[in-house]
Design an enzyme around this catalytic site. Structure first.
Site, PDB file in Angstrom:
ATOM      1  N   TYR A   6     -12.041   5.023 -15.326  1.00 41.64           N
ATOM      2  CA  TYR A   6     -12.066   3.625 -14.340  1.00 41.64           C
ATOM      3  C   TYR A   6     -12.951   2.479 -14.807  1.00 41.64           C
ATOM      4  O   TYR A   6     -12.426   1.472 -14.743  1.00 41.64           O
ATOM      5  CB  TYR A   6     -12.967   4.272 -13.086  1.00 41.64           C
ATOM      6  CG  TYR A   6     -13.026   3.383 -11.801  1.00 41.64           C
ATOM      7  CD1 TYR A   6     -11.920   3.178 -10.956  1.00 41.64           C
ATOM      8  CD2 TYR A   6     -14.207   2.776 -11.386  1.00 41.64           C
ATOM      9  CE1 TYR A   6     -12.077   2.245  -9.993  1.00 41.64           C
ATOM     10  CE2 TYR A   6     -14.547   1.775 -10.124  1.00 41.64           C
ATOM     11  CZ  TYR A   6     -13.161   1.504  -9.684  1.00 41.64           C
ATOM     12  OH  TYR A   6     -13.373   0.729  -8.648  1.00 41.64           O
ATOM     13  N   ASP A  64       0.733  -1.253   0.045  1.00 40.08           N
ATOM     14  CA  ASP A  64       0.131   0.032  -0.020  1.00 40.08           C
ATOM     15  C   ASP A  64       0.936   1.310  -0.092  1.00 40.08           C
ATOM     16  O   ASP A  64       2.149   0.935   0.212  1.00 40.08           O
ATOM     17  CB  ASP A  64      -0.972   0.004   1.160  1.00 40.08           C
ATOM     18  CG  ASP A  64      -2.238   0.551   0.890  1.00 40.08           C
ATOM     19  OD1 ASP A  64      -2.313   2.094   0.488  1.00 40.08           O
ATOM     20  OD2 ASP A  64      -3.255   0.170   1.052  1.00 40.08           O
TER      21      ASP A  64
END
Length: 261
Positions: A166, A48
């Protein structure tokens, strides 16, 4: 708390000791995935860019039989991606399960999209999934088994506003999943796509899921209850386990039966 909101995960003996990489594991769906696989006593390595949230997650799971390990990594940087996967490989050896969860659903107006923004959105939502899969393939082939779970989205099937890039990336993930499943199946590697609906996460609640939007979501679903992150994790556990031994090349929805308003 209703029954639909109660976390319930089966125990999959085949996952104990398995080596799992989860991208975007620091928060939201990713954090639920980390927690669920840790509870199966798998060896979890998660990536992350959000260091504070990721470190807090690791701290919360220190009493687990096998605590997870966090690796900071910007997946848009392919050199960093390869280096991080190589580092994990030196520690753990071949990876058993890759979960390509990381993504970002920032809204945009079509007329405002520049070539640079196009490239950045495809990099953050699609490109890294392929190169993460490429990074774990040699180890999986050496074992003649492995699982890759790519995270898509219901959004492109619904044609939601201000999400064209997206949705383009998420539609591509389903095609990529089918191609990888065909190419890697002969090596015993299973590749599937998980397609979440409107999952209730802190980010979605903060940015998009107003009370009015939540009412629309519930009206569009067959099941009139919000889909939680642990519902997604439950599906991922099954698909990663040996119980799903003959499941590959498919898209699995967890969306409350979202059929539209």
């Amino acid at each position: 708390m209703t029954a639909a909101n109660q976390p319930e995960h089966a125990v999959y003996p085949s996952l104990a000791g398995r080596k799992i990489i989860i991208t975007g594991g620091g928060s939201g769906i990713g954090a639920a995935l980390v927690q669920a696989f840790v509870a199966q006593q798998a060896q979890v390595f998660f990536l992350d860019i959000a260091a504070e949230a990721s470190q807090a997650l690791v701290a919360s799971l220190q009493q687990a039989a096998v605590p997870p390990r966090f690796f900071p990594c910007n997946l848009m940087d392919l050199d960093a991606l390869r280096s991080t996967f190589a580092e994990i490989g030196q520690i753990a050896g071949p990876i058993d399960v890759l979960i390509n969860n990381a993504a970002n659903d920032d809204r945009h107006k079509t007329e405002d999209v520049s070539p640079a923004y196009w490239d950045e959105r495809i990099a953050v939502n699609l490109r890294h999934q392929f190169f993460c899969a490429q990074a774990v393939m040699p180890g999986m082939r050496s074992q003649q088994r492995g699982v890759i779970l790519n995270f898509g989205s219901i959004s492109w099937r619904l044609g939601l506003p201000d999400l064209t890039l997206y949705m383009t990336a998420k539609a591509g993930i389903e095609g990529m999943t089918r191609g990888l499943a065909r190419d890697l199946g002969r090596d015993g590697i299973r590749v599937n796509a998980i397609i979440p609906g409107a999952i209730r996460t802190p980010r979605q609640t903060l940015l998009w899921h107003t009370p009015e939007e939540e009412a629309k979501i519930l009206a569009a679903q067959c099941l009139p209850a919000r889909v939680e992150t642990h519902h997604v994790a439950a599906l991922a556990l099954f698909l990663a386990s040996d119980s799903a031994a003959m499941c590959t090349g498919r898209d699995y929805h967890v969306d409350g039966g979202w059929l539209g308003a």
